[in-house]
Every structure is written in C-alpha cells, then in structure tokens.
Design an enzyme around this catalytic site. Structure first.
Site, mmCIF file in Angstrom:
data_model
loop_
_atom_site.group_PDB
_atom_site.id
_atom_site.type_symbol
_atom_site.label_atom_id
_atom_site.label_comp_id
_atom_site.label_asym_id
_atom_site.label_seq_id
_atom_site.Cartn_x
_atom_site.Cartn_y
_atom_site.Cartn_z
ATOM 1 N N HIS A 277 -9.503 -8.636 -38.232
ATOM 2 C CA HIS A 277 -11.032 -7.726 -39.129
ATOM 3 C C HIS A 277 -11.076 -9.771 -39.926
ATOM 4 O O HIS A 277 -11.330 -9.395 -41.187
ATOM 5 C CB HIS A 277 -9.786 -7.102 -39.982
ATOM 6 C CG HIS A 277 -9.578 -6.184 -38.946
ATOM 7 N ND1 HIS A 277 -9.919 -4.790 -38.545
ATOM 8 C CD2 HIS A 277 -7.973 -4.680 -40.270
ATOM 9 C CE1 HIS A 277 -9.286 -3.994 -38.112
ATOM 10 N NE2 HIS A 277 -8.295 -3.374 -39.413
ATOM 11 N N HIS B 215 -12.816 -0.130 -43.520
ATOM 12 C CA HIS B 215 -11.504 0.162 -43.235
ATOM 13 C C HIS B 215 -11.096 1.276 -44.728
ATOM 14 O O HIS B 215 -9.887 0.799 -45.318
ATOM 15 C CB HIS B 215 -10.847 -0.757 -43.052
ATOM 16 C CG HIS B 215 -9.135 -0.912 -42.526
ATOM 17 N ND1 HIS B 215 -8.483 -0.485 -43.316
ATOM 18 C CD2 HIS B 215 -9.565 -1.706 -41.572
ATOM 19 C CE1 HIS B 215 -7.404 -0.488 -41.997
ATOM 20 N NE2 HIS B 215 -7.687 -1.353 -41.252
ATOM 21 N N GLU C 118 -12.011 4.108 -38.476
ATOM 22 C CA GLU C 118 -12.823 2.883 -38.482
ATOM 23 C C GLU C 118 -13.371 2.571 -37.225
ATOM 24 O O GLU C 118 -13.475 2.752 -36.031
ATOM 25 C CB GLU C 118 -12.637 1.493 -37.862
ATOM 26 C CG GLU C 118 -11.192 1.430 -39.240
ATOM 27 C CD GLU C 118 -9.760 0.436 -38.983
ATOM 28 O OE1 GLU C 118 -9.745 0.062 -38.516
ATOM 29 O OE2 GLU C 118 -9.156 1.121 -39.271
#
Lengths: 354, 421
Positions: free
Chosen positions: A104, A174, A318
């Site tokens: 991420h 997210h 996601e």
C-alpha cells in the site's frame, strides 16, 4: 445531475473534514488526510441512521493509520513481492513495510499525505503530488480523486494520475464497511462476487497462481454468508486468517502480456447484504481485480468505539489491478508513462433491500 | 482408503416435503454442478426419507437430516463418510459424536425475528412453538433462545406450544390459540417457530377478528412460499441459509470422499435475510379506527370494496372515518384502497406471462380500462409499459450481475392472488 451539499470543518494542522450530503439524508465525511472516507451515515430498513465505516474517533488519529481505514492507497495499492521489480531494464527497490514485501505505497504512502482540496462543481476533488523517490518509486506523480454522492446513494470515486517518468500506479479505496453499523461483526453479511477465478497466495500473501473458485470457499457467484465460508476447511483461508485475496473479474477481452492498461467499462462486480439492517452495498468498477479482505488483522485496533476492534469487524472490497502484477508478464498494464493518464472509477452504492 | 472411484454414490436422507430440506438438496445440487464431482445421488422418488437398512447400503457417502431421530439412529454405526445437517444447539451434547455437522444458526434466526419486532415498535413479545417431541428439538431450542433474549432485556416472553395438528382436534386447537392470543398484552409481536405454525396463528387471528399487524405482529421462520399462498395477509418470515448449508455439506463430503476427515467440524450458517411483509409491518402511531380499517382493506381491497363497507366494518360513519384517514395518513379511504390494489397489480405484472385483463379482475378493478387509467395517473405509464420497464430492469441487472437478481426478486404477496371468497 448530482445534487449535494458540501460543508467542511478544520480539525487540526491543515486537516479538514468535508461532508457530502444528498437529499435522502445520506452523509459521507471525507478528510483531506489520505483522502480518507471517515464516516458514511446511511439509513437501515427502519430508517435508522448508522455509520457503516470503520475508523478512528478523531480525524487527527488518521495521521498514523496502520489499518489504512478509509484511505485512498497508492501509489501502489496491495503488495509487491520483496518490494522489487524491474522497469525498462532498471531494477527498482521500493519500501518494504510488511515483512519482506511492499504494501500500500509504503510507510509514507498516499494514505498518510495531506491532499489538497479543489473546488469542483460536482463533488469533492482532491489532488496530491507524490514526489520522485517517495517510498522508492520513480517519477513525480500527480494524483487526483473526485468523490461524488448522488441521490441513489451512489458514492462514485473517479481517480486520475499522470507522471513525468515511468512508474507503477495502482490506486484503490481501503474503506472498511460494516453494514450493521458495528453492532456485531460481518460474519452474517451475505456477499456475492461476480468472478470465476481468484489468485491463490503464498505464506507472505503474494499471489502465486490463478485458481477457479468453483467448489471452494471462494465461490461467491451465488450469494453466501461470509461467516460459514470462513469456517470451511481451506488452506488458502488458513494462510491469510480469512479472505485477503484478489478476485479476477470478468474483462471484455483476455489481457495480453506486454500490453498497456485497458480500463474495463464500469460494471457491477459485487454485492453485500446485511440481513439484520437490510442495508445493501453494491460495488461497480472499471478495474480487473477486486481484493476481498475480511478484516483479518483488526483484532486489537483501537477505533472509534469504546472497545478495540475484533477480527472480522469490517470488510474491504478494493477494486484494483492484481497484487504484485508489476512482477508478472502483465506488468505493462500497470505502468504509467509520461503523456498517459491513469483513469479508474469505482462506485459504492449503499441502499436498503426491501 | 481404497482407490477412489470416479463416480461416487451419495445418499441424501431428507424429507423433501419441507421447504428447508428442499433448499438443502438444491444447495447440494448447486455445489455438484459447479464442480467436476460426479455423484450418483440416491433419493427416494417421493423425496421422503426411509433410512431403514441404510447401514447395508453399498454407497460412498451420506448427507442426512439429523433433526430426524429415526435417521440419526439408523446412521449410528454407519462407517461411510457422513455429513450431518440440523439445528444448532447451545448444549454440545445435542450434537452427534464424531460427525461433521452443518447447522442452521437458531440463535441468529430467533434474534433476527426478535430484533425485527423491536424495530417495528413492539413492546410485548411471544413465541408460538410446538408440542415437545424428539422430532422437533429445534423448536425447544428456539424457545430457550427466545426466553434468553427477553430475559436479557428484562421483559416477559410468553411461550405457547399449543397442541399438535390433527383434523379431529382442529377446532379445539384454534379455540385455544385464540384464547392464548386474547390473553396476551397488546399490541404483541409473535414469533412462530415455523411458517406453517405462523399460518395457523394468522388464520386464528383473522377468524377471531384480531387485527394483524396492528394488534398482533407476526413473523415466521422458513420463508415458505406455500405458507404465503395460504394466508390472506402476506406473512413475514426469516429466510434460513439452507441453500448455503447444502453447499457447505456437499463441500465437506466432497473432501471426505478424498480422505479428509472432520470429526469435530461444526459450521453454523446464519439466516440470509428477512422477508418483511404486511404481517409484521406494525405502525404504532395509528388510531384504532384507522388500524381496523387498514386491517379490513388489506384483506379485501382486491375484491372491489368501497369506502362505505370499510366504515361499516369499523362501525363509524363514513365522514368520521375519512376524517381519521386524512389526519393519520394524509389520504382518503378510497386512495388507500386504490393504493393497495395498485401495489397488488404491480406485483402481478412483475411476474412473467401475466395478462393485464386477468390482473385487473383479480385486483378488484372494475375494468381493464379503469386499471389503465389509474396506472397512467399514478405512475405515468400503462400497465404494459410498467411490465416492460420491469422486465428491462431485470435484464439489465442480470447482465450486470447474474447472481444478484435471484435474491432481489420479491416474493408476491399472496392475498393478492385470486381471493377465494
């Protein structure tokens, strides 16, 4: 035509909180810190409002956000094995912030940056410049998200990004949802995902191979409650402590190795229904992958409630490229080059099923 | 384990006369067709379960209903892979030893029904159960759960088991049910342990002139279409996760056929929805005259009733009734009747192959032309256009996500189908 009103308050140190409202009384609060969705208040079957997002009590708490609550993650959402890849013959090493792997956008990913809100007639637009070298990625990337809320309860997120040097880009939201508003975990939520295949992972959660969902706990082509599926004996579920897998969504044509990014037409890919509240979430996206995460690492995370979150207290859907795709023959589809524009649209639609 | 044959002979020991069992079987079928598993299914041709002699059966695996004590006893010493299906229990001793067990989560089901009645604004609660028998241990389990929930909230939960259903004692049974309902504080929310049980109670309420849902809000368990067809007021119900139970059991057995063993595995499947229909749409705010009138309209709107008949039923003048309607609902009695007929017609039009002329008659419109006019005025389209729009909407949804459509389809309220009186 979108009808909405936008208001905002300043929390601290340049952190702002914006609220989108529609005529149905739905409210979505978004912060410029990480461009994060903080609250989404929506009525249940009985007209009673609750916040269906997980998060922290104060906007300031999002400065450190190890669970990535509500954030736009980038410049690389999901994992890169060893944080390494080769781009145009050049070896790149990016931050390794989850064991050996990159996750991420690294410790200083998009989720921890202050985005700049821009006036926009249609919704809330926020921009971010991610400098060359941030988290080890090449190129200055200019990213933008536009959040719009319409009268049908659709929260539409349009992403764009440009760069001045070739770089991998994979942006996603997210947001953690709990459609019952947090009165209990998400095991009773009934989910359907329109995908025939998913990516099997190794012990470090890096995809290894594509597998058919048929006959496995991962088959959500027909709606099924999440809880019992978590209890199905399945080595893939054991590895991740639940679902943390990318589904291979239907695409218009087979992806070709070496070809650049092809955004799919926006299509509905998943539905989640909570029988208790009657709330229903529908997800549409232009992406090829959908990571279904069942909140496996939530235990002990102190959120906005008096008690810390427990495992499976929320789920994420996601929409994104495949994890670690930068290390596959389909690398080129996730590389953004100067002169190109990355575009992605994902819509979360919240309503009540009668 | 010897070599695995390519075709497995699997016995499904269920009673297909029950919706719950049928859905489990369909879940098993769904699982098989989604995989390459090749199963030769052994099922009695009338879908009834006769497990006697099963221990001598030369098959490879069994999925069976362990709520049925006869089946449980017959499978006691069977060495084949067996997956048990049944209700969940608080007491672990109630589960069969050394068998994987897929359960319908009784706690979650009763809680879903109970929470629904609370949300509907009720303050008194009751459970309509069944006489105790070893065939329905799940009914007693649901009683215990109901008692636990009400006690935790510091209120009294009334439980009534009644008598078993037989033709000879039917009149007495109904009288006793009515007496029990009359004895309860009102308005009361009642959970019935099955839809079949809920249907009996609903009938008793109508017979005794007790307004549903104003005086008695009622919800069953099973979401049985048959129970809905047989009631004048559409029955609310908890939808069990039975299809998923079938898939789960099939998956476990599939693994067991290849050598896996799950002696201690228990998978609890929660309900997958709640079908909220008129029987539990309790509205607290209405005046008793309005409640009574709505109760009457709900039952007879589709038979072409007029405002005068409603006023007669309530026992007040037409103008008084109009006044109460304006004040409480902001519309006239006629509007309310029309609204109900329109809803009924819409739901029938949503079914494929329905004809406007028949629908106009069965929904109490004096002519198909009048129904046409009402549609134009209220919805801005003709009945045919409405039907086409609905079909187009379904197709669109089907193209977007084939899986979503099936669960979205609303069951048709049944008082709307062919009134019998």
């Amino acid at each position: 035509m979108t009808h909405f009103t936008l208001s905002h308050t300043t929390a601290a140190d340049g952190i702002e909180l914006y609220t989108l409202r529609n005529h149905g009384g739905m409210r979505v609060a978004i912060s410029n810190l990480g461009a994060s969705m903080i609250h989404w208040w929506a009525p249940d079957r009985y007209g009673r409002e609750a916040d269906v997002l997980l998060g922290f009590a104060r906007v300031e708490d999002y400065r450190h956000n190890p669970a990535y609550f509500g954030a736009i993650v980038g410049r690389w959402g999901n994992r890169i094995a060893g944080g390494r890849f080769t781009l145009d013959g050049q070896a790149c090493q990016v931050d390794r912030n989850e064991g050996e792997n990159h996750l991420h956008g690294g410790a200083e990913g998009f989720h921890r940056q202050l985005w700049q809100a821009q006036p926009d007639p249609e919704g809330l637009r926020m921009m971010l410049v991610s400098p060359h070298g941030q988290a080890g990625f090449p190129g200055n990337v200019m990213a933008s998200v536009l959040y719009r809320l319409d009268e049908d309860g659709q929260l539409r997120i349009d992403y764009t990004a440009t760069t001045d040097a070739p770089t991998p880009v994979n942006l996603t939201s997210h947001a953690y949802f709990n459609l019952n508003g947090g009165t209990c975990d998400i095991r009773d939520h009934v989910i359907s995902i329109d995908a025939d295949a998913y990516l099997q992972i190794d012990a470090s959660l890096i995809p290894q191979q594509q597998a058919e969902v048929a006959g496995s706990a991962f088959d959500f082509r027909q709606p099924a409650p999440i809880g019992p599926r978590l209890d199905w004996p399945d080595p893939q579920l054991k590895l991740a402590g639940g679902f943390d897998h990318c589904y291979c969504l239907h695409t218009e044509s087979e992806p070709v190795a070496g070809e650049g990014r092809v955004a799919q037409p926006l299509r509905e890919v998943a539905t989640v229904y909570d029988p208790g509240s009657g709330r229903e979430l529908r997800v549409s996206t232009t992406e090829a992958g959908l990571q279904f995460y069942s909140g496996n690492f939530l235990a002990g995370v102190q959120g906005r409630g008096p008690q810390a979150y427990a495992i499976h207290d929320g789920f994420c859907l996601e929409a994104q490229a495949y994890p670690d795709q930068v290390n596959t023959p389909h690398q080129e589809a996730v590389i953004l080059r100067p002169g190109q524009v990355y575009r992605q649209t994902t819509v979360y639609r919240l309503g009540v099923r009668d | 384990m010897a070599k695995v044959p390519t075709v497995h002979r699997i016995a499904l020991l269920f009673n297909g006369n029950k919706i719950f069992d049928r859905e489990i079987i369909s879940g098993i079928g769904e699982y098989i067709s989604s995989t390459r598993a090749s199963w030769d299914l052994y099922l009695e041709e009338d879908f009834r379960c006769r497990p006697q002699g099963i221990e001598r059966w030369a098959g490879h695996g069994i999925i069976a209903d362990f709520d049925d004590p006869v089946t449980t006893a017959a499978l006691k010493d069977v060495q084949l892979p067996v997956v048990a299906i049944g209700g969940s229990y608080a007491d672990p001793a109630q589960y069969p030893a050394n068998r994987p067990y897929v359960a319908t989560d009784n706690v979650k089901m009763v809680k879903l029904a109970y929470d629904h009645l609370i949300e509907a604004g009720l303050q008194h609660f009751a459970l309509f159960s069944l006489p105790e028998s070893d065939c329905n241990r799940w009914a007693q389990e649901r009683e215990r759960i109901f008692t636990g929930l009400t006690e935790a909230d510091g209120i009294t939960g009334h439980i009534y088991r009644g008598v078993g259903t037989s033709a000879q004692s039917w009149d007495t049974a109904v009288e006793q049910q009515i007496a029990w309902i009359r004895s309860l504080p009102k308005p009361v929310g009642i959970i019935a342990v099955t839809d079949a049980r809920a249907r009996q109670l609903l009938q008793a309420c109508l017979f005794a002139g007790i307004a549903v849902p104003e005086q008695v809000a009622l919800i069953g368990i099973d979401n049985d279409p048959l129970a809905r067809v047989l009631t004048r007021i559409p029955l609310s119900s908890v939808i069990q996760g039975s299809v998923e139970m079938g898939r789960t059991a099939a998956h476990l057995l599939h693994q067991m056929l290849h050598g896996a063993r799950f002696p201690d595995t228990r998978i609890l499947v929660p309900p997958v929805g709640i079908n909220v229909l008129a029987s539990s749409r309790h509205e607290v705010r209405n005046h008793p005259h309005v409640m009574q009138a709505l109760h009457f309209i709900r039952q007879y709107a589709c038979q072409g009733i007029k405002t005068d008949q409603v006023a007669d039923y309530v026992g007040i003048s037409r103008s008084s009734l109009e006044w109460y309607f304006r004040r409480e609902l902001g519309r006239s009695v006629h509007d309310e009747i029309l609204r109900f007929k329109l809803d009924a017609a819409k739901r029938l039009l949503e079914q494929a192959g329905s004809h406007a002329a028949e629908i106009a008659i069965s929904c109490g419109f004096t002519s198909v032309q009048y129904m046409h006019a009402v549609f134009k005025r209220e919805l801005g389209c003709t009945p045919r256009e409405y039907q086409e729009q609905f079909a187009a909407g379904l197709e669109q949804a089907a193209a977007a996500a084939p899986s979503a459509v099936r669960q979205k389809k609303k069951p048709v309220g049944t008082s709307l189908l062919e009134p019998t009186k």
